[in-house]
Design an enzyme around this catalytic site. Structure first.
Site, PDB file in Angstrom:
ATOM      1  N   CYS A 147    -130.247-117.147  15.944  1.00  0.00           N
ATOM      2  CA  CYS A 147    -128.981-116.415  15.961  1.00  0.00           C
ATOM      3  C   CYS A 147    -128.303-116.525  17.328  1.00  0.00           C
ATOM      4  O   CYS A 147    -128.682-115.840  18.271  1.00  0.00           O
ATOM      5  CB  CYS A 147    -129.240-114.948  15.605  1.00  0.00           C
ATOM      6  SG  CYS A 147    -127.767-113.910  15.697  1.00  0.00           S
ATOM      7  N   CYS A 150    -126.532-113.409  18.578  1.00  0.00           N
ATOM      8  CA  CYS A 150    -127.455-112.392  19.088  1.00  0.00           C
ATOM      9  C   CYS A 150    -127.989-112.772  20.470  1.00  0.00           C
ATOM     10  O   CYS A 150    -128.074-111.939  21.361  1.00  0.00           O
ATOM     11  CB  CYS A 150    -128.654-112.233  18.153  1.00  0.00           C
ATOM     12  SG  CYS A 150    -128.206-112.079  16.420  1.00  0.00           S
ATOM     13  N   ASP A 151    -128.384-114.022  20.631  1.00  0.00           N
ATOM     14  CA  ASP A 151    -129.174-114.400  21.803  1.00  0.00           C
ATOM     15  C   ASP A 151    -128.454-115.285  22.808  1.00  0.00           C
ATOM     16  O   ASP A 151    -128.951-115.474  23.918  1.00  0.00           O
ATOM     17  CB  ASP A 151    -130.463-115.103  21.342  1.00  0.00           C
ATOM     18  CG  ASP A 151    -131.323-114.172  20.498  1.00  0.00           C
ATOM     19  OD1 ASP A 151    -131.281-112.954  20.733  1.00  0.00           O
ATOM     20  OD2 ASP A 151    -132.029-114.661  19.592  1.00  0.00           O
TER      21      ASP A 151
HETATM   22  P1  FAD Z   1    -133.261-106.882   7.260  1.00  0.00           P
HETATM   23  O1  FAD Z   1    -133.209-106.441   8.664  1.00  0.00           O
HETATM   24  O2  FAD Z   1    -133.561-108.320   6.971  1.00  0.00           O
HETATM   25  O3  FAD Z   1    -134.326-105.958   6.506  1.00  0.00           O
HETATM   26  C1  FAD Z   1    -134.748-106.273   5.223  1.00  0.00           C
HETATM   27  C2  FAD Z   1    -135.780-105.252   4.803  1.00  0.00           C
HETATM   28  O4  FAD Z   1    -136.076-105.448   3.414  1.00  0.00           O
HETATM   29  C3  FAD Z   1    -137.112-105.349   5.538  1.00  0.00           C
HETATM   30  O5  FAD Z   1    -137.508-104.053   5.898  1.00  0.00           O
HETATM   31  C4  FAD Z   1    -138.090-105.887   4.493  1.00  0.00           C
HETATM   32  O6  FAD Z   1    -139.397-105.366   4.655  1.00  0.00           O
HETATM   33  C5  FAD Z   1    -137.477-105.315   3.227  1.00  0.00           C
HETATM   34  N1  FAD Z   1    -137.814-106.030   1.996  1.00  0.00           N
HETATM   35  C6  FAD Z   1    -137.609-107.330   1.672  1.00  0.00           C
HETATM   36  N2  FAD Z   1    -138.078-107.565   0.433  1.00  0.00           N
HETATM   37  C7  FAD Z   1    -138.566-106.388  -0.040  1.00  0.00           C
HETATM   38  C8  FAD Z   1    -139.195-105.982  -1.249  1.00  0.00           C
HETATM   39  N3  FAD Z   1    -139.403-106.843  -2.239  1.00  0.00           N
HETATM   40  N4  FAD Z   1    -139.587-104.681  -1.370  1.00  0.00           N
HETATM   41  C9  FAD Z   1    -139.374-103.788  -0.373  1.00  0.00           C
HETATM   42  N5  FAD Z   1    -138.773-104.116   0.794  1.00  0.00           N
HETATM   43  C10 FAD Z   1    -138.397-105.416   0.961  1.00  0.00           C
HETATM   44  N6  FAD Z   1    -128.133-108.632  14.884  1.00  0.00           N
HETATM   45  C11 FAD Z   1    -127.402-107.994  15.804  1.00  0.00           C
HETATM   46  O7  FAD Z   1    -126.444-107.305  15.462  1.00  0.00           O
HETATM   47  N7  FAD Z   1    -127.733-108.059  17.137  1.00  0.00           N
HETATM   48  C12 FAD Z   1    -128.805-108.763  17.585  1.00  0.00           C
HETATM   49  O8  FAD Z   1    -129.060-108.825  18.792  1.00  0.00           O
HETATM   50  C13 FAD Z   1    -129.590-109.428  16.613  1.00  0.00           C
HETATM   51  N8  FAD Z   1    -130.683-110.142  17.003  1.00  0.00           N
HETATM   52  C14 FAD Z   1    -131.434-110.754  16.051  1.00  0.00           C
HETATM   53  C15 FAD Z   1    -132.568-111.450  16.473  1.00  0.00           C
HETATM   54  C16 FAD Z   1    -133.369-112.064  15.542  1.00  0.00           C
HETATM   55  C17 FAD Z   1    -134.605-112.805  16.015  1.00  0.00           C
HETATM   56  C18 FAD Z   1    -133.024-112.032  14.163  1.00  0.00           C
HETATM   57  C19 FAD Z   1    -133.903-112.709  13.148  1.00  0.00           C
HETATM   58  C20 FAD Z   1    -131.895-111.359  13.747  1.00  0.00           C
HETATM   59  C21 FAD Z   1    -131.083-110.714  14.682  1.00  0.00           C
HETATM   60  N9  FAD Z   1    -129.938-110.028  14.322  1.00  0.00           N
HETATM   61  C22 FAD Z   1    -129.213-109.356  15.251  1.00  0.00           C
HETATM   62  C23 FAD Z   1    -129.507-109.965  12.913  1.00  0.00           C
HETATM   63  C24 FAD Z   1    -129.952-108.633  12.304  1.00  0.00           C
HETATM   64  O9  FAD Z   1    -131.302-108.452  12.557  1.00  0.00           O
HETATM   65  C25 FAD Z   1    -129.677-108.629  10.803  1.00  0.00           C
HETATM   66  O10 FAD Z   1    -128.311-108.904  10.558  1.00  0.00           O
HETATM   67  C26 FAD Z   1    -130.032-107.271  10.206  1.00  0.00           C
HETATM   68  O11 FAD Z   1    -131.366-106.934  10.491  1.00  0.00           O
HETATM   69  C27 FAD Z   1    -129.828-107.269   8.700  1.00  0.00           C
HETATM   70  O12 FAD Z   1    -130.205-106.018   8.238  1.00  0.00           O
HETATM   71  P2  FAD Z   1    -130.622-105.742   6.734  1.00  0.00           P
HETATM   72  O13 FAD Z   1    -130.923-104.296   6.666  1.00  0.00           O
HETATM   73  O14 FAD Z   1    -129.593-106.291   5.828  1.00  0.00           O
HETATM   74  O15 FAD Z   1    -131.919-106.597   6.452  1.00  0.00           O
END
Ligand code: FAD
Ligand code: NAP
Length: 340
Positions: A147, A150-151
């Site tokens: 990303c 992000c980084d």
């Molecule tokens: P996610 O964070 O992907 O969470 C998904 C959740 O669903 C998890 O808890 C998982 O356990 C759960 N899940 C999946 N399948 C199932 C299932 N079958 N049953 C139950 N639970 C399940 N964004 C920023 O804004 N700033 C940053 O600095 C930033 N840095 C990042 C760095 C990295 C290395 C990465 C990978 C991403 C970064 N991002 C950043 C992006 C950000 O993390 C994502 O946009 C955000 O986390 C998305 O949130 P979400 O809740 O949609 O899903």
């Protein structure tokens, strides 16, 4: 505590079940539980979601100084719990969205816990697709990233490499030129699949060098990325490139396998929402990276979690009393008639 454990043999029915504990899921829980809805959140295997594998988060509003990803998600969790969300550290493996209450199974055995709810919010997120190299995993967060938004700012003045040939790779490479001394774009074939306009921007950028027909075979460095070992797939020539960061941009995969054939999704598996945050099944909502392949940020995921919880609350209100086993009535949704 699984809901059937509370009520003996008869599983309790929650108002809202949320699947996923990233920014979208926890925000949905904060809003749903604070609206006095009986809320359960199935956290999944990666409790806290994608931010658990990153270090400094600098762009989440409200934090003047950087906050560690796990610390930020710990705050999300505590806030969701404060309003009475029941947190369950389980993965959902199967769903039945044909009738209300909806049912969610946490396991494949016959006696796997079943969670029942009148509305469901899916916030299962997505993950970057990785190359599958040993050093890539070991050095994630220490020079290997998926990303640039992000980084990127952590790589001021460094030489960087980006892998991929699609629009995301073009975008990442262009974005990184704001900080990097130079960017090498590495693609496994001799032409990009990205749109022409993005290709042109990349080709014309003075800081970007393109390496076609090239694959990364090793990520070098003990504690941080110091270089990469690449190979030209046509000539077989190998080379070590000194870079301070490797951005892998070969696509993302939404976590939607369990909804295949149940909910509308696009060709890449992202859930499609039809009216605001509602999926193709009335009463089932989706938020965050599982829907959004464009912005993919914690703050946008949190915002969508808020929207989904408000939509779920209004939809539940519009449904009135629903008896177990009732067929879902698709026609009433806050004055909208979304699906017939
Ligand atoms: P996610 O964070 O992907 O969470 C998904 C959740 O669903 C998890 O808890 C998982 O356990 C759960 N899940 C999946 N399948 C199932 C299932 N079958 N049953 C139950 N639970 C399940 N964004 C920023 O804004 N700033 C940053 O600095 C930033 N840095 C990042 C760095 C990295 C290395 C990465 C990978 C991403 C970064 N991002 C950043 C992006 C950000 O993390 C994502 O946009 C955000 O986390 C998305 O949130 P979400 O809740 O949609 O899903
Ligand atoms: P994508 O279009 O699927 O491209 C992925 C790229 O990664 C391809 O070039 C592919 O190579 C390469 N790749 C895949 N696996 C690899 C591996 N193991 N090793 C090395 N390279 C590998 O994915 P995307 O770029 O993330 O884009 C996804 C969608 O979002 C596309 O529809 C895109 O147009 C859209 N998008 C649009 C914009 C925009 O309009 N601004 C921005 C970002 C994304 P091959 O080409 O050889 O298969």
């Amino acid at each position: 505590m699984a809901n059937q454990e509370r009520d003996g043999q008869t599983p309790a029915v929650y108002d809202v079940a949320i699947i996923g504990s990233g920014p979208a899921g926890y925000t949905a829980a904060i809003y749903a539980a604070r609206a006095n809805l009986r809320t359960v959140l199935l956290q999944g295997e990666q409790i806290g979601g994608q931010l658990m594998i990153t270090s400094d988060v600098e762009n989440y509003p409200g934090f003047i100084d950087p906050i560690l990803g796990p610390d930020l998600m710990d705050r999300f969790e505590q806030q969701a719990a404060r309003f009475g969300t029941e947190l369950v550290p389980r993965d959902i493996t199967r769903v039945d969205f044909a009738h209300r209450p909806f049912r969610l199974w946490a396991g494949d055995d016959d006696d796997a816990p079943v969670y029942q709810a009148d509305a469901v919010i899916i916030a299962t997120g997505a993950g970057a697709i990785w190359l599958g190299l040993e050093g890539e995993t070991r050095l994630q967060g220490r020079g290997v990233s998926g990303c640039a938004t992000c980084d990127g700012p952590f790589f001021q003045g460094r030489a960087l490499a980006v892998v991929g040939g699609g629009d995301t790779a073009m975008e990442e490479a262009l974005f990184l030129t704001r900080y990097a001394a130079s960017v090498t774009l590495i693609h496994r074939r001799d032409h990009f699949r990205a749109s022409k306009i993005m290709q042109e921007r990349v080709r014309n950028h003075p800081k970007i060098t393109i390496r076609f027909d090239t694959v990364v075979e090793h990520v070098l460095g003990e504690h941080a990325v110091e270089g990469i070992r690449v190979r030209n797939v046509k000539t077989g020539a190998e080379e070590t490139m000194e870079v301070g960061g490797l951005f892998v941009a070969i696509g993302h995969k939404p976590n939607t396998e369990i909804f295949r054939g149940v909910l509308d999704m696009d060709a890449r598996g992202y859930l499609i929402t039809h009216h605001h945050t509602m999926t193709s099944v009335p009463g089932v909502f989706a938020a965050g990276d599982v829907v959004d392949h464009r912005y993919r940020q914690a703050v946008t995921a949190a915002g969508e979690g808020c929207r989904a919880a408000i939509d779920a609350e209004r939809w539940l209100e519009s449904q009135g009393e629903v008896e177990p086993g009732d067929v879902v009535d698709p026609r009433v949704y806050g004055g909208l008639r979304p699906l017939q």
